[in-house]
Design a protein around this motif. Structure first.
Motif, PDB file in Angstrom:
ATOM      1  N   ASP A 210      -6.737   8.170 -35.957  1.00 11.69           N
ATOM      2  CA  ASP A 210      -6.514   7.850 -34.551  1.00 11.69           C
ATOM      3  C   ASP A 210      -6.044   9.080 -33.770  1.00 11.69           C
ATOM      4  O   ASP A 210      -6.212   9.153 -32.552  1.00 11.69           O
ATOM      5  N   CYS A 211      -5.421  10.024 -34.465  1.00  6.61           N
ATOM      6  CA  CYS A 211      -4.810  11.187 -33.809  1.00  6.61           C
ATOM      7  C   CYS A 211      -5.701  12.417 -33.836  1.00  6.61           C
ATOM      8  O   CYS A 211      -5.300  13.482 -33.339  1.00  6.61           O
ATOM      9  N   LEU A 212      -6.895  12.322 -34.400  1.00  7.48           N
ATOM     10  CA  LEU A 212      -7.786  13.477 -34.463  1.00  7.48           C
ATOM     11  C   LEU A 212      -8.076  14.018 -33.086  1.00  7.48           C
ATOM     12  O   LEU A 212      -8.261  13.263 -32.134  1.00  7.48           O
ATOM     13  N   ILE A 213      -8.129  15.333 -33.004  1.00  8.92           N
ATOM     14  CA  ILE A 213      -8.415  15.976 -31.692  1.00  8.92           C
ATOM     15  C   ILE A 213      -9.914  15.972 -31.483  1.00  8.92           C
ATOM     16  O   ILE A 213     -10.689  16.277 -32.329  1.00  8.92           O
TER      17      ILE A 213
ATOM     18  N   PRO B 253      -4.688  23.325 -34.699  1.00  9.07           N
ATOM     19  CA  PRO B 253      -4.246  21.929 -34.801  1.00  9.07           C
ATOM     20  C   PRO B 253      -5.438  20.988 -34.973  1.00  9.07           C
ATOM     21  O   PRO B 253      -6.510  21.201 -34.418  1.00  9.07           O
ATOM     22  N   LYS B 254      -5.216  19.967 -35.779  1.00 10.05           N
ATOM     23  CA  LYS B 254      -6.270  18.995 -36.063  1.00 10.05           C
ATOM     24  C   LYS B 254      -5.930  17.631 -35.469  1.00 10.05           C
ATOM     25  O   LYS B 254      -6.806  16.828 -35.190  1.00 10.05           O
ATOM     26  N   TYR B 255      -4.624  17.407 -35.300  1.00 10.87           N
ATOM     27  CA  TYR B 255      -4.160  16.107 -34.813  1.00 10.87           C
ATOM     28  C   TYR B 255      -3.292  16.304 -33.576  1.00 10.87           C
ATOM     29  O   TYR B 255      -2.665  17.339 -33.393  1.00 10.87           O
TER      30      TYR B 255
ATOM     31  N   THR C  98      -3.014   5.776 -37.249  1.00  9.44           N
ATOM     32  CA  THR C  98      -3.426   6.467 -38.462  1.00  9.44           C
ATOM     33  C   THR C  98      -3.750   7.906 -38.101  1.00  9.44           C
ATOM     34  O   THR C  98      -3.874   8.246 -36.916  1.00  9.44           O
ATOM     35  N   LYS C  99      -3.938   8.714 -39.101  1.00 11.93           N
ATOM     36  CA  LYS C  99      -4.299  10.103 -38.849  1.00 11.93           C
ATOM     37  C   LYS C  99      -5.621  10.179 -38.080  1.00 11.93           C
ATOM     38  O   LYS C  99      -5.787  11.004 -37.199  1.00 11.93           O
TER      39      LYS C  99
END
Length: 128
Positions: free
Chosen positions: A125-128, A89-91, A122-123
């Motif tokens: 903002d959700c980065l792990i 997972p990336k997000y 945004t994407k």
């Protein structure tokens, strides 16, 4: 069916079209069609021979398997199923219920992420 094929396969239509042709032109057309027919028949015979050979090989294999006491299930256990590589997972987002959702960024966007994006995230903002 094309108009040409309809013409060739309907005797009266063909007769009408050949009315203006000379005997030599008709003989040439017949010779060409005969050659095409022979080529087609040779191709079909070749395909039938290939299929017969394939069927014979399959029957020989089945016979060998029977003699050896091997069933299809035995072979299937030896075949490795293609393994899909799981993508990390990336997000990650947490929904309003406190549930954590992860997504690799591939494929269809999950509903939890769509909801977060609708709220202005945004994407990145959700980065792990």
């Amino acid at each position: 069916m094309t108009d040409f094929v309809k013409l060739l396969t309907r005797k009266n239509s063909l007769r009408k079209q050949c009315h203006e042709l000379s005997s030599a032109d008709i003989e040439k057309a017949i010779a060409d069609l005969t050659e095409i027919l022979e080529e087609k028949q040779a191709f079909e015979e070749e395909q039938q021979a290939v299929e017969r050979e394939r069927t014979e090989k399959i029957e020989a294999i089945k016979q060998s398997m029977q003699e050896a006491g091997i069933g299809l299930d035995d072979l299937m256990t030896l075949v490795e199923a293609p393994v899909k590589k799981k993508v990390a997972p990336k997000y990650q987002v947490t929904d309003e219920n406190g549930e954590v959702h992860q997504w690799s960024g591939r494929g269809r966007t999950p509903a939890a992420f769509q909801a977060a994006f609708a709220q202005g995230k945004t994407k990145e903002d959700c980065l792990i």
